[in-house]
Design an enzyme around this catalytic site. Sequence first.
Site, mmCIF file in Angstrom:
data_model
loop_
_atom_site.group_PDB
_atom_site.id
_atom_site.type_symbol
_atom_site.label_atom_id
_atom_site.label_comp_id
_atom_site.label_asym_id
_atom_site.label_seq_id
_atom_site.Cartn_x
_atom_site.Cartn_y
_atom_site.Cartn_z
ATOM 1 N N ARG A 1 0.813 -1.221 0.000
ATOM 2 C CA ARG A 1 0.000 0.000 0.000
ATOM 3 C C ARG A 1 0.849 1.274 0.000
ATOM 4 O O ARG A 1 0.325 2.368 -0.160
ATOM 5 C CB ARG A 1 -0.892 0.025 1.263
ATOM 6 C CG ARG A 1 -2.185 -0.748 1.181
ATOM 7 C CD ARG A 1 -3.260 0.013 0.380
ATOM 8 N NE ARG A 1 -3.632 1.313 0.923
ATOM 9 C CZ ARG A 1 -4.521 1.518 1.874
ATOM 10 N NH1 ARG A 1 -5.153 0.508 2.408
ATOM 11 N NH2 ARG A 1 -4.808 2.734 2.281
ATOM 12 N N LYS A 2 2.166 1.139 0.202
ATOM 13 C CA LYS A 2 2.996 2.333 0.346
ATOM 14 C C LYS A 2 3.416 2.893 -1.024
ATOM 15 O O LYS A 2 3.336 2.206 -2.024
ATOM 16 C CB LYS A 2 4.242 1.996 1.191
ATOM 17 C CG LYS A 2 3.892 1.372 2.539
ATOM 18 C CD LYS A 2 2.946 2.236 3.361
ATOM 19 C CE LYS A 2 2.661 1.692 4.735
ATOM 20 N NZ LYS A 2 1.306 1.118 4.898
ATOM 21 N N VAL A 3 3.878 4.156 -1.041
ATOM 22 C CA VAL A 3 4.172 4.808 -2.327
ATOM 23 C C VAL A 3 5.268 4.077 -3.096
ATOM 24 O O VAL A 3 5.236 4.014 -4.323
ATOM 25 C CB VAL A 3 4.543 6.310 -2.172
ATOM 26 C CG1 VAL A 3 3.367 7.131 -1.699
ATOM 27 C CG2 VAL A 3 5.726 6.501 -1.279
#
Length: 388
Positions: free
Chosen positions: A187-189
Amino acid sequence: MSTAPADAIAFARPWFDEAEAEAAAAAVRSGWVVGGPQLEAFEAEFARICGVRHAIGMSSWTTGAFLVLHCLGIGPGDEVVVPSLTFIATANVAVHVGARPIFADVANDTTWNVDPGDAAARITERTRALLPVDQLGLPCDIDAFRALADTHGLTLIDDAACALGSRNRGRPVGSLAPISVFSLHARKVVTTGEGGVVTTDDDALAERLRRLRNQGMSASAFERRDAGAAQAPSFPEVGFNFRMTDVQAAIGRVQLGKLDTIVERRRAIAERYLAYLANHPVLAAPRVPEGMETNWQSFQIAVRDDAPVGRDAVVEGLAARGVPARIGVMAAHREAPYRDRAPLLPATERAADRALQLPMHPGITESQSTRVVEALDAVTRPLVSAGG
Ligand SMILES: Cc1ncc(COP(=O)(O)O)c(C=O)c1O
């Protein structure tokens, strides 16, 4: 109206192309799938981006933050001040080392960042560390936390799980606290599937973290590759297996190369959402304080207190129109492990009840963001007429 699956809007999605697949395959072909050159190069690039001397790759944020607390000697009888409005991992790591997480409230605004004044009121003689969170990528008021840590002789650790690429008055997150911990979860950039990184300028801490992630071994396999076969490593203290693999690191290097583009694309989508939300009668936009730059890891909004509708109804209304929204950040103190000692946290509870998140990832097209805005309008406009 049903949406063609080909143009279905994803809530979140990694920004991958063939380059990540090629990099992973090249690491596999090289034979160095763990403890090799990709990890070393990834760590150097990550440290450069954050403007620090050391970046230490870990298997996750959770193992990285746990190892930091372990290295600081934090354990039974100690307290760590954390926000409750966060992914529950922030509180769990304190428990993993035998300490107590002490929950602080967030500011009563739509930054949803932990309030340094409330955190200060939670400090006792048992407090050892402050673990504020950069909420959904938005940098917290780290200077206020640094001052608190200095005044009370505490260690400051930045939960920067979501905040790679964010800045506080031009300074990159990762360099703002003595120790910062990032997540590389999907879910992280920037993602390696699972993974974490600790950043610090502390040479001794970095060296110990590198050893302890690798069962306490004095040198990694890569460092020992040219040593004689009879050269045995030593194990000065008990360690763990919290290693990041070279396959992850190879993917991570490609992702780091895209960081600026990823953040720019997220910013463009955020600006469309923000333009729609300006002066909205039912919905409150996220607030980005002067001087802060967020990477827009997630786009969270809130249903206003006086709105004639609840948050869940808005999420359901969006889903019915093909827009996958999600409820906002959780309140850890309401969950079973922490419920019996939940303090009063009014701003946290309000946020947990009223916030929701809109689709946000670099692959959202202009027509998709238009559909999100149109769906928001379709769900909320009748309420305004009915309410007014
Ligand atoms: C604020 C925060 N802290 C910690 C974590 C835990 O990260 P990981 O899954 O890499 O252990 C997350 C992950 O979502 C997070 O959002």
